[in-house]
Design an enzyme around this catalytic site. Structure first.
Site, PDB file in Angstrom:
ATOM      1  N   GLY A  40       0.825  -1.200   0.000  1.00 53.44           N
ATOM      2  CA  GLY A  40       0.000   0.000   0.000  1.00 53.44           C
ATOM      3  C   GLY A  40       0.861   1.252   0.000  1.00 53.44           C
ATOM      4  O   GLY A  40       0.575   2.231   0.688  1.00 53.44           O
ATOM      5  N   ALA A  41       1.928   1.234  -0.798  1.00 50.95           N
ATOM      6  CA  ALA A  41       2.950   2.284  -0.734  1.00 50.95           C
ATOM      7  C   ALA A  41       2.790   3.360  -1.794  1.00 50.95           C
ATOM      8  O   ALA A  41       3.640   4.248  -1.894  1.00 50.95           O
ATOM      9  CB  ALA A  41       4.333   1.659  -0.858  1.00 50.95           C
ATOM     10  N   GLY A  80      -0.638   7.907   0.679  1.00 52.45           N
ATOM     11  CA  GLY A  80      -1.027   7.885   2.076  1.00 52.45           C
ATOM     12  C   GLY A  80       0.081   7.485   3.039  1.00 52.45           C
ATOM     13  O   GLY A  80       1.251   7.850   2.886  1.00 52.45           O
ATOM     14  N   ILE A  81      -0.286   6.693   4.051  1.00 46.82           N
ATOM     15  CA  ILE A  81       0.648   6.290   5.099  1.00 46.82           C
ATOM     16  C   ILE A  81       1.836   5.533   4.530  1.00 46.82           C
ATOM     17  O   ILE A  81       2.978   5.753   4.939  1.00 46.82           O
ATOM     18  CB  ILE A  81      -0.084   5.428   6.144  1.00 46.82           C
ATOM     19  CG1 ILE A  81      -1.164   6.240   6.849  1.00 46.82           C
ATOM     20  CG2 ILE A  81       0.897   4.852   7.163  1.00 46.82           C
ATOM     21  CD1 ILE A  81      -2.112   5.393   7.667  1.00 46.82           C
ATOM     22  N   GLY A  82       1.577   4.637   3.586  1.00 50.91           N
ATOM     23  CA  GLY A  82       2.659   3.842   3.021  1.00 50.91           C
ATOM     24  C   GLY A  82       3.710   4.687   2.336  1.00 50.91           C
ATOM     25  O   GLY A  82       4.915   4.487   2.527  1.00 50.91           O
ATOM     26  N   SER A 114      -6.333  -0.754  13.227  1.00 52.36           N
ATOM     27  CA  SER A 114      -7.154   0.445  13.407  1.00 52.36           C
ATOM     28  C   SER A 114      -7.932   0.327  14.701  1.00 52.36           C
ATOM     29  O   SER A 114      -8.250  -0.778  15.159  1.00 52.36           O
ATOM     30  CB  SER A 114      -8.131   0.614  12.243  1.00 52.36           C
ATOM     31  OG  SER A 114      -9.087   1.624  12.534  1.00 52.36           O
ATOM     32  N   TYR A 168     -15.406  -3.970   8.083  1.00 54.10           N
ATOM     33  CA  TYR A 168     -14.101  -3.314   8.228  1.00 54.10           C
ATOM     34  C   TYR A 168     -13.570  -3.517   9.644  1.00 54.10           C
ATOM     35  O   TYR A 168     -12.393  -3.837   9.848  1.00 54.10           O
ATOM     36  CB  TYR A 168     -14.213  -1.824   7.903  1.00 54.10           C
ATOM     37  CG  TYR A 168     -12.894  -1.096   8.024  1.00 54.10           C
ATOM     38  CD1 TYR A 168     -11.895  -1.274   7.075  1.00 54.10           C
ATOM     39  CD2 TYR A 168     -12.650  -0.236   9.098  1.00 54.10           C
ATOM     40  CE1 TYR A 168     -10.680  -0.619   7.181  1.00 54.10           C
ATOM     41  CE2 TYR A 168     -11.440   0.422   9.214  1.00 54.10           C
ATOM     42  CZ  TYR A 168     -10.462   0.231   8.263  1.00 54.10           C
ATOM     43  OH  TYR A 168      -9.251   0.878   8.376  1.00 54.10           O
TER      44      TYR A 168
END
Length: 263
Positions: A4-5, A8-10, A124, A150
């Protein structure tokens, strides 16, 4: 290695780790976006690999490529995730979120455990509301709602961390906070969070704990723990019970072997 790079966070974690001199491997679905992230890194050179978590065969392909290229992986950051308000079924027969958020990283990690020094998984606080049933991962037998599912998947991330730690893996997970990115942008609750001044944080804020667990002694000494704001945080038994973690482990193996009958 960060999944997930591409944003965002990644992407933010990759930038900070690269700035500190670490070689990073960026994994995501979109090669052009990954290359844009790699080109923007100010530190060491980055490798780019694509993978679509909606296909478990593609995850197996990625694992094979990683095993061929790298003898050791210092940190596997399971950061890829999705939230869908609409029920979707993957080509493997699993509900989309349980596959992308749990089964795919479970498969990748399980395939690389002997090569990896640390595992860091983006969970989360939504996991606190999870009511995961290891016998019904895709919520075929229970009421389905996007946020309920989720929450189940984020609970699964924490339990997976517990099960890995029980097997001697230096595994931790964390809550990144509510982040201003494209994540769940079409849902009313995320629109509400984003509308509150100062509530949602930039991706760099969410990446801090990932980077902390990837580089600090906490990532090796506090295994099996859930972190928030770079510190361990107590979670309910639903996210930390070893027995439930083992049942999830076995049901995950079964799901990868036989698929699901989700319709």
């Amino acid at each position: 290695m960060i999944t997930g790079a591409s944003a965002g966070i990644g992407a933010a974690a990759a930038a900070e780790l690269s700035r500190r001199g670490h070689r990073v491997v960026l994994v995501g679905r979109d090669e052009s976006r990954l290359k844009a992230v790699a080109d923007g890194l100010g530190g060491s050179e980055a490798d780019v690999l694509t993978c679509d978590y909606t296909s478990l065969d593609d995850v197996r392909r990625l694992a094979a490529v990683l095993r061929e290229r790298y003898e050791r992986i210092a940190v596997l950051a399971n950061n890829a995730g999705v939230m869908s308000p609409r029920r979707q079924i993957t080509v493997d027969g699993h509900e989309l979120m349980i596959q992308v958020n749990h089964l795919a990283p479970f498969l990748l990690t399980h395939s690389l455990t002997d090569r990896v020094d640390r595992v860091v998984t983006t969970s989360s606080r939504a996991g606190r509301s999870g009511r995961l049933d290891p016998a019904d991962l895709s919520r075929e037998q229970r009421r389905w709602n996007g946020w309920l599912q989720y929450g189940d998947t984020k609970q699964a991330n924490a339990l997976f961390t517990v099960a890995l730690a029980a097997r001697g893996v230096a595994a931790t997970c964390f809550h990144p906070g509510v982040i201003r990115s494209g994540f769940a942008a079409e849902t009313w609750i995320m629109r509400m969070f984003l509308a509150v001044p100062g509530y949602a944080k930039p991706p760099e804020y969410g990446a801090r704990t990932l980077v902390h667990l990837a580089t600090h002694a906490d990532g090796e000494k506090r295994v099996g723990r859930y972190f928030a704001k770079q510190a361990p945080e107590r979670v309910p038994d639903t996210m930390s019970d070893p027995g439930l973690a083992e049942r999830l482990w076995q049901s995950s193996l079964d799901a990868l072997d036989g698929g699901s009958s989700a319709g």
